[in-house]
Scaffold this motif. Structure first.
Motif, PDB file in Angstrom:
ATOM      1  N   ALA A  65      55.763  32.611 -50.047  1.00  0.00           N
ATOM      2  CA  ALA A  65      55.932  33.336 -48.952  1.00  0.00           C
ATOM      3  C   ALA A  65      56.125  32.118 -47.794  1.00  0.00           C
ATOM      4  O   ALA A  65      56.449  32.471 -46.732  1.00  0.00           O
ATOM      5  N   GLN A  66      55.870  30.822 -48.277  1.00  0.00           N
ATOM      6  CA  GLN A  66      56.000  29.758 -47.402  1.00  0.00           C
ATOM      7  C   GLN A  66      57.148  29.185 -47.561  1.00  0.00           C
ATOM      8  O   GLN A  66      57.768  28.131 -46.891  1.00  0.00           O
ATOM      9  N   GLY A  67      58.161  29.738 -48.329  1.00  0.00           N
ATOM     10  CA  GLY A  67      59.389  29.451 -48.581  1.00  0.00           C
ATOM     11  C   GLY A  67      59.797  28.833 -49.770  1.00  0.00           C
ATOM     12  O   GLY A  67      61.102  28.321 -50.085  1.00  0.00           O
ATOM     13  N   ALA A  68      59.021  28.570 -50.566  1.00  0.00           N
ATOM     14  CA  ALA A  68      59.508  27.720 -52.091  1.00  0.00           C
ATOM     15  C   ALA A  68      60.559  29.010 -52.667  1.00  0.00           C
ATOM     16  O   ALA A  68      60.086  30.233 -52.651  1.00  0.00           O
ATOM     17  N   ILE A  69      61.271  28.413 -53.458  1.00  0.00           N
ATOM     18  CA  ILE A  69      62.155  28.961 -54.213  1.00  0.00           C
ATOM     19  C   ILE A  69      61.860  29.075 -55.915  1.00  0.00           C
ATOM     20  O   ILE A  69      61.718  27.888 -56.334  1.00  0.00           O
ATOM     21  N   TYR A  70      61.456  29.942 -56.737  1.00  0.00           N
ATOM     22  CA  TYR A  70      61.278  30.086 -58.093  1.00  0.00           C
ATOM     23  C   TYR A  70      62.416  30.680 -58.597  1.00  0.00           C
ATOM     24  O   TYR A  70      63.044  31.613 -58.470  1.00  0.00           O
ATOM     25  N   MET A  71      62.948  29.882 -59.580  1.00  0.00           N
ATOM     26  CA  MET A  71      63.989  29.944 -60.661  1.00  0.00           C
ATOM     27  C   MET A  71      63.755  30.054 -62.054  1.00  0.00           C
ATOM     28  O   MET A  71      63.131  28.968 -62.463  1.00  0.00           O
ATOM     29  N   PRO A  72      64.178  31.169 -62.797  1.00  0.00           N
ATOM     30  CA  PRO A  72      63.767  31.281 -64.020  1.00  0.00           C
ATOM     31  C   PRO A  72      64.923  30.274 -64.942  1.00  0.00           C
ATOM     32  O   PRO A  72      65.603  30.854 -65.929  1.00  0.00           O
ATOM     33  N   ARG A  73      64.503  29.166 -64.812  1.00  0.00           N
ATOM     34  CA  ARG A  73      65.352  27.943 -65.497  1.00  0.00           C
ATOM     35  C   ARG A  73      64.637  26.985 -66.014  1.00  0.00           C
ATOM     36  O   ARG A  73      63.667  26.563 -65.375  1.00  0.00           O
ATOM     37  N   ARG A  74      65.055  26.118 -67.016  1.00  0.00           N
ATOM     38  CA  ARG A  74      64.648  24.978 -67.546  1.00  0.00           C
ATOM     39  C   ARG A  74      65.622  23.923 -67.373  1.00  0.00           C
ATOM     40  O   ARG A  74      66.698  23.948 -67.193  1.00  0.00           O
TER      41      ARG A  74
END
Length: 407
Positions: A186-195
């Motif tokens: 919500a504060q702007g972080a981007i989560y990516m399903p990556r290693r």
């Protein structure tokens, strides 16, 4: 952003690739706490990406842990980190609220009870003096007081115990993790399903990371919160991180007799148990010579039958008639040097931050370590809690911090 921050350090950005000011490798409790504190810092206006290869979190240590928090350590930094963790949890719903939805980690302040034989009682006395001086609410009970307070417990071989009167307890660790994750997003972080599978670096500076889908992502700073995958990540830049995966099995049981007022109990043998719903969870570390590095999730049922159950049935006679239920196994990222977290920069790389080797304390220390990482990255120094002693220097100098309350 302060000039001393690593984000202001050297490095060229390839404008043809996606770039983030901070890339966090690992998005469980520690990584999500770091993302939360970074994105809420008014001095930070950059972009944060969290690389989490298992967005279901079904195998992460946070979700598979005994999900508890204690103040009963012998090291001041560990005590202070967990004291902050307690305050963080007490205000969790308000702090992590997103569009009016308030997550509830179901924090139950049921206390820790560390039992001691006569040989172990002096250590409890020494530790309690430090704990209370730092604000922890710990009481010492002698054997008679233990028998009166917990009549269901066998105390004949005990000299006493240390009981957390407030602030210690257990919670929904998965709920805590998801609350921090959703707030960070919500504060702007981007989560990516990556290693992260590769790190581009030269002259002691990381410029980009390579992901398992073939992407290359530029970064101003990289944070290693990869849990049991942290050593492999460190090796990508030639750093030997003294951390190994150690399997720990957790057993859920039903007991026909209630145990009124039961806290999280640690036997002098290292066996533990605590209430969970209508039953109890319990566990014990395997003998040292039967505790190799492990990455499988096979439950150690023989450990329960041969060691744990007999030990706890001797301590709590009602456990003679327990019925076993669901059990599971997870992994500690065990610091082989001193079982304490390694947090901060390694001298070889000026923008690669570490938060590894929690040795079973990651969930409870995640708020404090996430805050510490954000301060190092944005301000170039610890601001609220000095964790310098838990940095790489002690590892490189082979000068371990001896934590007497490793449980």
């Amino acid at each position: 952003m302060k000039q001393g921050s690593p984000l202001a350090a050297k490095g060229q950005v390839n404008m043809g690739q996606q770039h983030f000011d901070v890339v966090i490798a690992g998005g469980a409790a520690v990584g999500s706490a770091a993302a939360y504190f970074l994105t809420r810092d008014s001095a930070f206006s950059g972009r944060v990406a969290v690389m989490e290869p298992d967005p279901s979190y079904q195998h992460c240590a946070t979700a598979l842990s005994a999900a508890s928090i204690r103040h009963q350590f012998s090291t001041a930094e560990n005590i202070r980190m967990s004291l902050f963790g307690t305050e963080f949890l007490r205000h969790f719903g308000e702090t992590m609220s997103v569009e009016g939805s308030r997550p509830d980690p179901e924090f139950h302040e049921g206390g820790y009870l560390l039992l001691a034989t006569p040989d172990g009682m002096p250590t409890l006395h020494e530790n309690q003096a430090l704990q209370r001086s730092l604000g922890a609410d710990i009481a010492l009970l002698d054997a008679a007081q233990l028998a009166a307070r917990f009549p269901w417990m066998q105390v004949d071989d005990l000299a006493g115990g240390a009981l957390g009167m407030s602030g210690e307890g257990w919670l929904d660790a998965y709920g805590m993790l998801q609350g921090m994750r959703h707030k960070a997003i919500a504060q702007g972080a981007i989560y990516m399903p990556r290693r992260v599978v590769g790190i581009d670096h030269q002259r002691g500076h990381v410029s980009s990371v390579r992901l398992d889908d073939g992407q290359t992502v530029g970064c101003g700073a990289l944070v290693n919160c990869a849990g049991t995958g942290a050593p492999a990540l460190a090796r990508l830049v030639g750093i030997d991180l003294p951390v190994q995966a150690r399997k720990r099995s957790v057993f859920y049981v039903q007991c026909p007799q209630p145990l009124p007022g039961c806290p999280m109990v640690f036997d002098p043998t290292g066996a533990y148990f605590r209430p969970e719903g209508t039953g109890f969870i319990m566990g014990i570390a395997p003998p040292e010579d039967q505790d190799p590095e492990s990455f499988d999730f096979d439950v150690q049922y023989s450990l329960f039958e041969e060691i744990l159950w007999p030990t706890l049935a001797a301590r709590v006679p009602a456990f003679e008639a327990l019925r076993s239920g669901r059990s599971w196994a997870g992994h500690y990222d065990m610091n082989l040097v001193d079982h304490n977290v390694i947090v901060g920069l390694h001298p070889a790389i000026d923008n690669l931050f570490f938060a590894n080797g929690f040795s079973g304390h990651g969930m409870q220390q995640s708020p404090a370590v996430g805050r510490a990482l954000s301060e190092l990255i944005v301000h170039g120094a610890f601001k609220t809690l000095d964790l310098s002693r838990l940095g790489w220097r002690r590892i490189l100098d082979n000068d371990p911090i001896i934590e007497k309350n490793v449980v």
